[in-house]
Structure formats: structure tokens, C-alpha cells
Design an enzyme around this catalytic site. Structure first.
Site, PDB file in Angstrom:
ATOM      1  N   GLY A 103     -16.495  10.847  29.246  1.00 37.53           N
ATOM      2  CA  GLY A 103     -17.947  11.032  29.339  1.00 37.53           C
ATOM      3  C   GLY A 103     -18.527  10.077  30.363  1.00 37.53           C
ATOM      4  CG  ASP A 211     -23.395  10.207  21.724  1.00 39.08           C
ATOM      5  OD1 ASP A 211     -22.177  10.241  21.990  1.00 39.08           O
ATOM      6  OD2 ASP A 211     -24.082   9.178  21.831  1.00 39.08           O
ATOM      7  CB  SER A 232     -18.062  11.917  25.610  1.00 39.99           C
ATOM      8  OG  SER A 232     -16.941  11.235  25.081  1.00 39.99           O
ATOM      9  CG  HIS A 237     -17.802  11.868  21.574  1.00 37.60           C
ATOM     10  ND1 HIS A 237     -19.051  11.731  22.105  1.00 37.60           N
ATOM     11  CD2 HIS A 237     -17.243  10.639  21.651  1.00 37.60           C
ATOM     12  CE1 HIS A 237     -19.238  10.483  22.490  1.00 37.60           C
ATOM     13  NE2 HIS A 237     -18.144   9.802  22.238  1.00 37.60           N
TER      14      HIS A 237
END
Ligand code: PLP
Length: 453
Positions: A103, A211, A232, A237
Site C-alpha cells: 500500500g 483501510d 493495501s 487488511h
């Protein structure tokens, strides 16, 4: 490659004998049995089983995909990656998705590509300002600094934990050229307002969705609302590939620039392992290079190599099929936690979804009411939860400006960062990930309540 022709568990071009096909099938069957055997029968024991704030959720198919990709022996970005990029673009409603190795790399790529000379007077130049927030993850900010740009910080709002859009508009100066902010812990920022401001002031918008995969605003998935979205796939995640990330865009020119910066900065667009796809490999002319210089070795940008392996893509491909179920479970866990803690309002500030949004919550943020503002009560609560085997996380850097890495780094603060400082002192988050059952969520809520009794 269209969806029908893609079979993750067979590779028609290398399993070209019945024996090879049979062996691959047997290996994958064994892998599935192995996975199920070592992961069988883990029972939750209240107070003993550790409940992390974030956790990957794998099944046998993820590892079968991984092994199948390794049996292809292709290793670098390949057929699994092509299919993953196609699925991700479809999932986030963007025209293009390109994978990268994290990410953080996605954020680096997003900012770097906006510095391309190909964007003419729209390009970001050294000294330009990018508006962002200090309450978040460091690598939303670092690529701004790494590209010679200046981060301009504005405060966030509670209890959404997202950028204060009034402060955003006030913070704009003639040096401002872009806005780069995250949908904090999966809660979308007010996309209508942010887009309106960006449009009015001709600013690029980068959505950090690291996120927030699966979150929507007014029914539209995040990652397709700004100019570029970033994701990410680190194990904590919404879906994972071990290490990994991606960028999304519906802008054809940006897609080409993203690919160039990701792939060493090169001008040529041939996929790995292939050459002269355009049929004009030796027919290009560039100002200071000999005529017909091999296009494969012409670099139009100061790029990187941020690609992923096909093994990473394979796990991602298996995981993305399960995303709707993961998101549903995150939402259920969030609601259950919220209901269980609602009678603690007064002691705690509970999170609220941005109006018109449907968050795919990454975590459950909690801010403690503590007039001392020195983090002491949060520290005591986190220790209490630790003794109860409940994992906690801070809202990452808290106030990024106060981090050691920011010493001597040019930046600007608009107004004050009162809520950001409050988050640094009094906020933490606990898990809502799909690995948590109702029983676990109830136990976590109970453990929290004990502290306030
Ligand atoms: C908002 C945000 N942006 C970027 C990142 C960086 O992602 P990665 O760890 O894959 O580099 C994270 C990591 O959790 C994050 O929370």
C-alpha cells in the site's frame, strides 16, 4: 484474458500432458487436505485466546491458488495478476487497476505519477502543496515529501476521524495542487464535499483506500471517486496477498503513467516476458538517443520496480472472491460492538459512519473522555484489555507532525490540530475483522465495560 478462460487450478499451456494435469490436481488436493488438517479445531477460550485487532482470514483455496501459481514456474507478474487486476478494477468500479508490492508503494506511485511531464501544466512540481491530515498512517504523507512536495496538514473531525472539509477549503493557497487523504479505518470521508472543493480549485484527488476496500459512498465504491485510489493487501487488511497493494484509476493517461513509474519508468508497455507487442520496437525516435534505440530500454520517468509476483496475485485472486462475505462480517461485527458499548457514551466517543456512506470497517475506533489529555487513561485501558487478551492498535502515527521522522521536514499546518492531538492521546481501536465470531465480539465489549465499572 476473459473470465471464462481463466482456470486458476489448471495451466493449459504448461500442463500439456495428462500426467502433468493429474499431478497438479493431486498436489492441489493434498495442499487442501494439509491446510484443513493443520487449521482444524481451534476453539475460542475467553480470556485465553488472543483476539488481535487485525488478522488475515485464509482458507484452503488461498493456499491452493498460491501453490498452483508456483507450479506455473512463471514467478513474476503473470496470468494470476492479469486476472486479479481485472477483478479489482471491477470490484472498485474503476477502469484500470494495477498491482504493486505494498500500500505504501501504491501511495508512492500515485503521487509520483502526478509529477510526470506528460501532464504538462497539470503536473505536480517541487514546492507545490498537497493537503492531507496528520491523524493517520505515515505512508500517506511520506510520498508527498519524497517527491519534493510540501504536505499541508488540516484537522480531522470526531467521531468520523476524517478530514474536516471546512478546514480543507480554508487551507487552499495558490501553491495547493492536490489533496491526498485516507478513508480512516474504512469510514469514507465526505466525498461529495471533497470532490466539490477539488473541482472548484482544480486539485488532483488521491483516495488512500488502504483501510477501506469495499466501502461505499452514495453507493459508489471508494477507489473510483477520486483521480487515483490506493489499496493495501498486507495481512491485516480486508483481503491479503502477504505483501501487496494496488492503484486504481479511470483516467487512461494516468493508467499509462502509473504503469511506467511502477515498471522502472520505462516508455515501452510490453508485459513481462514479452517484447515488440507494438511491432515497432526499433522504430521510435527520442531527442538524445540514437534513432531506433530499443524501445524496451527507453525510460520516460524516474521510476521504480514495484511489481508483485504471480504467487502474491494468486492469493489475492482467491481472497477477492470472498470480499463480499468479509465486508458483511466486518459490518455485522461493527454493529454488534456499537450496540454493546452504546451505554458507555459519556466515558467513550463511539465511531459514526459518514452520512451517505456504507463503511467496510477496518477497525472500531474509540476515543476516551479524559480531560487530562495526557494519554494516561488510554494507557490504563489498553493494559487492562491486554490482560484480557484483547488486542488494540493506536490510530497509527497519531499526530504525524510530532513523529521523529518529521523533524526538519518542510510542511504547513492550517489552523490548529486539536482533534488530531486528541486522537494522539486518547484514541485506540479494536478489531471487527471477519475472524471474530459473535461470542468473541461480546467478550471484547464485556472486557471494555469491566474497566469502567
Ligand atoms: C491508510 C494507510 N495507508 C497506507 C498503508 C500502507 O500499506 P502497506 O502496509 O501495505 O505498505 C496503510 C497500512 O496499514 C494504511 O493504513
Amino acid at each position: 484474458m476473459d473470465k471464462e478462460s481463466f482456470d486458476p487450478l489448471v495451466n493449459n499451456s504448461i500442463d500439456n500432458t495428462p500426467e502433468a494435469q493429474e499431478l497438479r490436481t493431486s498436489i492441489l488436493e493434498l495442499v487442501g487436505r494439509y491446510f484443513d488438517s493443520v487449521n482444524r479445531g481451534r476453539r475460542f477460550e475467553a480470556g485465553k485466546t488472543y483476539l488481535p485487532a487485525a488478522q488475515k482470514v485464509l482458507d484452503a483455496s488461498d493456499i491452493q491458488y498460491l501453490v498452483s501459481a508456483s507450479l506455473d514456474s512463471w514467478l513474476t507478474t503473470g496470468r494470476f495478476n492479469d486476472e486479479f487486476e481485472r477483478c479489482l478494477a471491477e470490484t472498485v468500479g474503476a477502469k484500470h487497476a494495477r498491482t504493486v508490492n505494498s500500500g505504501s508503494s501504491a501511495n508512492l506511485l500515485a503521487v509520483s505519477c502526478l509529477t510526470s511531464p506528460a501532464l504538462m501544466d497539470q503536473r505536480l512540481r517541487k514546492g507545490d502543496e498537497v493537503i492531507t491530515v496528520a491523524a493517520g498512517f505515515p505512508t500517506t504523507v511520506n510520498p508527498i515529501v519524497q517527491n519534493g512536495l510540501v504536505p499541508a496538514f488540516v484537522d480531522v473531525e470526531l467521531p468520523s476521524y476524517n478530514i474536516d472539509t471546512r478546514a480543507l477549503e480554508e487551507a487552499i493557497t495558490e501553491r495547493t495542487r492536490a489533496v491526498m487523504v485516507a478513508h480512516t479505518l474504512g469510514n469514507p470521508f465526505d466525498i461529495t464535499q471533497v470532490k466539490r472543493i477539488c473541482k472548484r480549485h482544480c486539485l488532483w484527488l488521491i483516495e488512500d483506500c488502504c483501510d477501506a476496500l469495499g466501502s461505499c459512498f452514495q453507493g459508489q465504491p471508494v477507489g473510483s471517486c477520486g483521480d487515483i485510489g490506493t489499496f493495501s493487501f498486507y495481512p491485516a487488511h480486508h483481503i491479503t496477498m502477504g505483501e501487496g497493494g494496488a492503484v486504481s484509476t479511470s483516467n487512461d493517461q494516468l493508467a499509462i503513467l502509473l504503469e511506467s513509474f511502477r515498471d522502472w519508468g520505462r516508455d515501452c508497455r510490453c508485459p513481462p516476458g514479452r517484447e515488440n507487442v507494438c511491432g515497432n520496437r526499433f522504430g521510435h525516435r527520442f531527442a538524445n538517443l540514437p534513432d531506433g534505440y530499443d524501445h524496451k530500454y527507453v525510460y520516460s520517468h524516474l521510476g521504480y520496480n514495484l511489481k508483485i509476483t504471480d504467487m502474491q496475485a494468486a492469493i489475492g485472486l482467491s481472497q477477492i472472491g470472498k470480499l463480499p462475505g468479509f465486508v458483511k462480517r466486518r459490518r455485522e461485527n461493527f454493529s454488534r460492538m456499537w450496540d454493546a458499548l452504546s451505554d458507555l457514551e459519556g466515558d467513550l466517543i463511539l465511531p459514526l459512519a459518514t452520512p451517505d456512506s456504507e463503511p467496510s470497517w477496518f477497525g472500531f475506533p474509540i476515543t476516551i473522555e479524559d480531560e487530562r489529555g495526557n494519554g494516561a487513561k488510554r494507557h490504563a485501558l489498553i493494559e487492562h484489555l491486554g490482560r484480557k487478551r484483547v488486542g488494540t492498535r493506536l490510530l497509527f502515527a497519531g499526530n504525524m507532525i510530532k513523529q521523529p521522522c518529521m523533524e526538519g521536514v518542510e510542511h504547513r499546518v492550517h489552523g490548529n490540530l486539536v482533534n488530531t492531538d486528541r486522537i494522539m492521546n486518547d484514541t485506540f481501536w479494536i478489531g471487527v475483522h471477519p475472524g471474530l465470531s459473535d461470542e468473541m465480539v461480546d467478550y471484547m465489549a464485556q472486557a471494555l465495560k469491566e474497566f469502567f465499572r
